[in-house]
Write a protein that holds these residues in place. Structure first.
Motif, PDB file in Angstrom:
ATOM      1  N   GLY A 147       0.792  -1.225   0.000  1.00 53.47           N
ATOM      2  CA  GLY A 147       0.000   0.000   0.000  1.00 53.47           C
ATOM      3  C   GLY A 147       0.825   1.276   0.000  1.00 53.47           C
ATOM      4  O   GLY A 147       0.278   2.375  -0.068  1.00 53.47           O
ATOM      5  N   ILE A 148       2.133   1.113   0.073  1.00 58.72           N
ATOM      6  CA  ILE A 148       3.012   2.278   0.190  1.00 58.72           C
ATOM      7  C   ILE A 148       2.864   3.288  -0.957  1.00 58.72           C
ATOM      8  O   ILE A 148       2.789   4.483  -0.705  1.00 58.72           O
ATOM      9  N   PRO A 149       2.772   2.817  -2.236  1.00 59.23           N
ATOM     10  CA  PRO A 149       2.630   3.796  -3.314  1.00 59.23           C
ATOM     11  C   PRO A 149       1.426   4.720  -3.126  1.00 59.23           C
ATOM     12  O   PRO A 149       1.497   5.921  -3.407  1.00 59.23           O
ATOM     13  N   LEU A 150       0.336   4.171  -2.601  1.00 64.07           N
ATOM     14  CA  LEU A 150      -0.850   4.981  -2.323  1.00 64.07           C
ATOM     15  C   LEU A 150      -0.533   6.098  -1.330  1.00 64.07           C
ATOM     16  O   LEU A 150      -0.926   7.242  -1.496  1.00 64.07           O
ATOM     17  N   VAL A 151       0.182   5.701  -0.302  1.00 67.02           N
ATOM     18  CA  VAL A 151       0.489   6.656   0.756  1.00 67.02           C
ATOM     19  C   VAL A 151       1.500   7.686   0.266  1.00 67.02           C
ATOM     20  O   VAL A 151       1.428   8.865   0.620  1.00 67.02           O
ATOM     21  N   ASN A 152       2.425   7.235  -0.572  1.00 68.35           N
ATOM     22  CA  ASN A 152       3.438   8.171  -1.062  1.00 68.35           C
ATOM     23  C   ASN A 152       2.819   9.353  -1.789  1.00 68.35           C
ATOM     24  O   ASN A 152       3.371  10.452  -1.779  1.00 68.35           O
ATOM     25  N   LYS A 188       4.732   8.640   8.603  1.00 65.58           N
ATOM     26  CA  LYS A 188       4.799   7.221   8.228  1.00 65.58           C
ATOM     27  C   LYS A 188       5.832   6.594   9.154  1.00 65.58           C
ATOM     28  O   LYS A 188       6.954   7.085   9.254  1.00 65.58           O
ATOM     29  N   MET A 189       5.438   5.558   9.855  1.00 63.44           N
ATOM     30  CA  MET A 189       6.353   4.984  10.849  1.00 63.44           C
ATOM     31  C   MET A 189       6.380   3.462  10.740  1.00 63.44           C
ATOM     32  O   MET A 189       5.381   2.841  10.394  1.00 63.44           O
ATOM     33  N   SER A 190       7.513   2.876  11.069  1.00 64.02           N
ATOM     34  CA  SER A 190       7.557   1.419  11.209  1.00 64.02           C
ATOM     35  C   SER A 190       8.513   1.044  12.327  1.00 64.02           C
ATOM     36  O   SER A 190       9.491   1.741  12.583  1.00 64.02           O
ATOM     37  N   MET A 191       8.181  -0.021  13.006  1.00 59.25           N
ATOM     38  CA  MET A 191       8.955  -0.462  14.173  1.00 59.25           C
ATOM     39  C   MET A 191       9.425  -1.891  13.969  1.00 59.25           C
ATOM     40  O   MET A 191       8.605  -2.770  13.704  1.00 59.25           O
ATOM     41  N   TYR A 192      10.710  -2.135  14.078  1.00 63.34           N
ATOM     42  CA  TYR A 192      11.296  -3.484  13.915  1.00 63.34           C
ATOM     43  C   TYR A 192      10.964  -4.085  12.558  1.00 63.34           C
ATOM     44  O   TYR A 192      11.005  -5.302  12.413  1.00 63.34           O
ATOM     45  N   SER A 198      -3.271  -5.993  10.947  1.00 62.21           N
ATOM     46  CA  SER A 198      -3.626  -4.590  11.084  1.00 62.21           C
ATOM     47  C   SER A 198      -4.775  -4.391  12.062  1.00 62.21           C
ATOM     48  O   SER A 198      -5.859  -4.909  11.856  1.00 62.21           O
ATOM     49  N   PRO A 199      -4.522  -3.623  13.147  1.00 56.75           N
ATOM     50  CA  PRO A 199      -5.604  -3.388  14.094  1.00 56.75           C
ATOM     51  C   PRO A 199      -6.634  -2.424  13.518  1.00 56.75           C
ATOM     52  O   PRO A 199      -7.747  -2.318  13.988  1.00 56.75           O
ATOM     53  N   ILE A 200      -6.227  -1.693  12.497  1.00 51.08           N
ATOM     54  CA  ILE A 200      -7.096  -0.691  11.908  1.00 51.08           C
ATOM     55  C   ILE A 200      -7.180  -1.001  10.419  1.00 51.08           C
ATOM     56  O   ILE A 200      -6.222  -1.507   9.838  1.00 51.08           O
ATOM     57  N   LYS A 201      -8.293  -0.686   9.832  1.00 50.58           N
ATOM     58  CA  LYS A 201      -8.480  -0.992   8.412  1.00 50.58           C
ATOM     59  C   LYS A 201      -7.343  -0.407   7.572  1.00 50.58           C
ATOM     60  O   LYS A 201      -6.976   0.747   7.731  1.00 50.58           O
ATOM     61  N   GLY A 202      -6.794  -1.217   6.692  1.00 50.46           N
ATOM     62  CA  GLY A 202      -5.644  -0.771   5.903  1.00 50.46           C
ATOM     63  C   GLY A 202      -6.047  -0.089   4.615  1.00 50.46           C
ATOM     64  O   GLY A 202      -7.178  -0.223   4.149  1.00 50.46           O
ATOM     65  N   ALA A 203      -5.120   0.619   4.032  1.00 51.18           N
ATOM     66  CA  ALA A 203      -5.378   1.384   2.822  1.00 51.18           C
ATOM     67  C   ALA A 203      -5.741   0.490   1.646  1.00 51.18           C
ATOM     68  O   ALA A 203      -6.571   0.833   0.819  1.00 51.18           O
ATOM     69  N   ASP A 204      -5.103  -0.665   1.606  1.00 48.44           N
ATOM     70  CA  ASP A 204      -5.309  -1.547   0.467  1.00 48.44           C
ATOM     71  C   ASP A 204      -6.231  -2.713   0.836  1.00 48.44           C
ATOM     72  O   ASP A 204      -6.277  -3.711   0.164  1.00 48.44           O
ATOM     73  N   GLY A 205      -6.918  -2.563   1.948  1.00 43.40           N
ATOM     74  CA  GLY A 205      -7.833  -3.607   2.386  1.00 43.40           C
ATOM     75  C   GLY A 205      -7.098  -4.829   2.902  1.00 43.40           C
ATOM     76  O   GLY A 205      -7.687  -5.823   3.277  1.00 43.40           O
ATOM     77  N   ASN A 206      -5.788  -4.741   2.918  1.00 45.81           N
ATOM     78  CA  ASN A 206      -4.965  -5.847   3.382  1.00 45.81           C
ATOM     79  C   ASN A 206      -4.923  -5.825   4.906  1.00 45.81           C
ATOM     80  O   ASN A 206      -4.717  -4.781   5.516  1.00 45.81           O
ATOM     81  N   GLN A 207      -5.096  -6.975   5.508  1.00 44.94           N
ATOM     82  CA  GLN A 207      -5.139  -7.009   6.960  1.00 44.94           C
ATOM     83  C   GLN A 207      -3.749  -7.038   7.604  1.00 44.94           C
ATOM     84  O   GLN A 207      -3.619  -6.914   8.794  1.00 44.94           O
ATOM     85  N   PHE A 208      -2.726  -7.213   6.776  1.00 47.97           N
ATOM     86  CA  PHE A 208      -1.380  -7.218   7.332  1.00 47.97           C
ATOM     87  C   PHE A 208      -0.719  -5.866   7.139  1.00 47.97           C
ATOM     88  O   PHE A 208      -0.700  -5.331   6.038  1.00 47.97           O
ATOM     89  N   GLY A 209      -0.183  -5.344   8.193  1.00 45.58           N
ATOM     90  CA  GLY A 209       0.425  -4.026   8.084  1.00 45.58           C
ATOM     91  C   GLY A 209       1.849  -4.032   8.581  1.00 45.58           C
ATOM     92  O   GLY A 209       2.232  -4.863   9.397  1.00 45.58           O
ATOM     93  N   SER A 210       2.666  -3.126   8.054  1.00 41.97           N
ATOM     94  CA  SER A 210       3.991  -2.931   8.644  1.00 41.97           C
ATOM     95  C   SER A 210       4.256  -1.437   8.779  1.00 41.97           C
ATOM     96  O   SER A 210       5.165  -1.028   9.474  1.00 41.97           O
TER      97      SER A 210
END
Ligand SMILES: [Zn+2]
Length: 232
Positions: A147-152, A188-192, A198-210
């Motif tokens: 989903g990064i390109p969307l956010v960029n 935009k943040m990432s840890m480890y 994803s605890p919150i709905k993701g941009a691309d509907g994907n449930q996995f987030g980083s």
């Protein structure tokens, strides 16, 4: 404590006088040898202890989703002690693991969201001395790498300030401050390099987030122009 942090306005509630210096990103996220020069901000006692409560939970649970070697080291050295002392936390961790798929972990959405809002507020003050008062609001979204390109595209906005930081190769963040209103910031943040359910709905509907995205700004402004990824 130095004068820098005392008798100022708490950067989290933007109301109470500060009584302490708070590490914006909790020291416990980092290995002991990597804790120098972490950003600090003035905070009131109440915000400090509320944030600590969230940090206690998330510094324990986030390393379980980490791909980063420090997350592994953290798991082996610091986490067992923390979990051993805290039965409730131990149960939460076990639940997260049981309901997880692959290497991702399930996280309490409210705690997750609240902590990242604290971090965004702290960083906004730390870099640009922006106080986000009660007229302001913050929204959080999580997205996967796909989903990064969307956010960029959001990061293309006209900005008066732009910063990219890497804290001890563990916590990466990129932030922007708009020309106007100044309280409009995007993070935009990432840890480890952790991947979590994803605890919150993701941009691309994907449930996995980083990646965690936080938007702050005057409530009126944000409500009328909220980008799709923050709508749920
Ligand atoms: Zn406060």
């Amino acid at each position: 404590m130095s004068k820098k942090y005392k008798g100022k306005t708490c950067v989290y509630c933007a109301q109470e006088p500060s009584t302490t210096a708070d590490h914006v990103v909790a020291r416990e996220f980092f290995l002991k040898q990597h804790r120098d020069n972490l950003p600090k901000v003035p905070a009131c006692g109440e915000c400090n202890s509320e944030k600590s409560r969230l940090e206690h939970y998330l510094t324990t649970i986030l390393p379980f989703g980490g791909q980063h070697p420090d997350a592994q080291h953290n798991l082996q050295t610091m986490i067992p002690k923390r979990i051993h002392r805290n039965m409730k936390l131990r149960e939460e961790v076990l639940q997260s693991m049981q309901s997880s798929r692959g290497t991702s972990i399930q996280i309490d959405p409210e705690k997750f969201e609240s902590l990242f809002i604290y971090i965004a507020k702290g960083l906004a003050w730390y870099h640009w001395e922006i106080l986000l008062n009660s007229d302001c609001t913050a929204r959080v979204a999580t997205i996967s790498d796909a989903g990064i390109p969307l956010v960029n595209s959001l990061f293309d906005m006209k900005a008066s300030n732009h910063i990219e930081m890497n804290l001890c190769q563990t916590f990466f963040y990129e932030g922007m401050q708009a020309n106007a209103p100044l309280e409009l910031t995007l993070w935009k943040m990432s840890m480890y390099n952790a991947s979590f359910v994803s605890p919150i709905k993701g941009a691309d509907g994907n449930q996995f987030g980083s990646q965690v995205i936080v938007l702050t700004g005057p409530s009126k402004y944000i409500q009328s122009r909220l980008p799709q990824i923050f709508k749920s």
